[in-house]
Scaffold this active site. Sequence first.
Site, mmCIF file in Angstrom:
data_model
loop_
_atom_site.group_PDB
_atom_site.id
_atom_site.type_symbol
_atom_site.label_atom_id
_atom_site.label_comp_id
_atom_site.label_asym_id
_atom_site.label_seq_id
_atom_site.Cartn_x
_atom_site.Cartn_y
_atom_site.Cartn_z
ATOM 1 N N SER A 191 0.850 -1.210 0.000
ATOM 2 C CA SER A 191 0.000 0.000 0.000
ATOM 3 C C SER A 191 0.874 1.244 0.000
ATOM 4 O O SER A 191 2.022 1.219 0.460
ATOM 5 C CB SER A 191 -0.862 0.014 1.265
ATOM 6 O OG SER A 191 -1.562 1.238 1.389
ATOM 7 N N TYR A 204 -2.330 -1.297 10.524
ATOM 8 C CA TYR A 204 -2.413 -1.569 9.077
ATOM 9 C C TYR A 204 -1.183 -1.044 8.336
ATOM 10 O O TYR A 204 -0.544 -1.771 7.560
ATOM 11 C CB TYR A 204 -3.677 -0.922 8.524
ATOM 12 C CG TYR A 204 -3.829 -1.051 7.022
ATOM 13 C CD1 TYR A 204 -4.351 -2.206 6.455
ATOM 14 C CD2 TYR A 204 -3.447 -0.010 6.170
ATOM 15 C CE1 TYR A 204 -4.493 -2.327 5.080
ATOM 16 C CE2 TYR A 204 -3.592 -0.129 4.793
ATOM 17 C CZ TYR A 204 -4.115 -1.287 4.256
ATOM 18 O OH TYR A 204 -4.247 -1.398 2.897
#
Length: 299
Positions: A191, A204
């Site tokens: 990401s 995360y």
Amino acid sequence: MKTNQFTMQDPRSQYQMGQTEKDSEQPDPGLDEILEPTADHGENTYVGSDRLKGRKALVTGGDSGIGRAVAIAFAREGADVVINYLASEETDAQETLDILKASGSNAWGIAGDVSDEEFCHSLVSHSVEKLGSIDILVNNAGKQQFVDDLEDLSTEQFCQTYATNVFGMFWITKAAVKHMPPGASIINTTSIQSYQPSAGLLDYASTKGAITSYTKSLAKMLIDKGIRVNGVAPGPIWTPLQQSGGQPAKKLPKFGENVPIGRPGQPAELAPVYVYLASQESSYVTAEIMGITGGQHLP
Ligand code: NAD
Ligand code: MG
């Protein structure tokens, strides 16, 4: 004229989404079935050209979002595909499998939780039973729950995010490599959060940092077997992950509007890079992370 992924157009206006429409929320894990507004997975636009003819692919989190778009593109490029998903996502999985089969692919679904090591082993063995080998492994399943205050981030959530995003990838890869021939490709979904971590995504974002390093290290280990390993780092993409706790409700209406292209990406815009990394066209590419970020760019 019918448009497809090759049709030239202004990327800023390629997709239009109203702010007020983007503010709905849904429980975790989110479903594409109830995502509002709906997302584009290339169902009506992705045109294949045998770039993965005869390849055998396993895609985790393949029921919805980016994974669904990747599975559709792989099927249209001639691959047979197993998708993995959580049992509660059966409706999304069935819809994806219908599209894969209608694209001419042999396709199977295997439900189960990648944060469970035993399930990861059985996912790989059952995939091999169905596919015969694993030529392409896409580790794409991911958990993202926004928590504003450090005090409110529980040990349980921290561990579950790591188990889903990082440990599952390790367990599946270790089991799968035994069934991967030279020329095979592993693609991990990392990401932009690996490079520009947001407050509120502590667990995360740090798993995505781990995935980026894991991908580069693994690439250097597995090239001895002729297996390439790369990652894709998406920016803000319109998927159920965001509406089901991935973003705070107040951020949803403007989700993705702060990138240079000025809008969130759609899953369909990610699929071509996964196809490239899976296919022999990327034969000299390993240990690389490809950013698809709307201009936020990787460092
Ligand atoms: P999504 O919700 O459609 O996909 C995530 C999938 O992960 C789910 O469909 C689910 O099947 C799977 N999953 C979650 N927990 C699981 C578990 N314990 N066991 C098995 N499967 C599990 O959302 P998405 O945005 O398409 O997410 C796909 C990947 O893309 C994730 O790794 C996510 O972190 C990453 N990503 C998304 C964005 C974004 O903006 N949407 C940005 C960067 C990275
Ligand atoms: Mg899903």
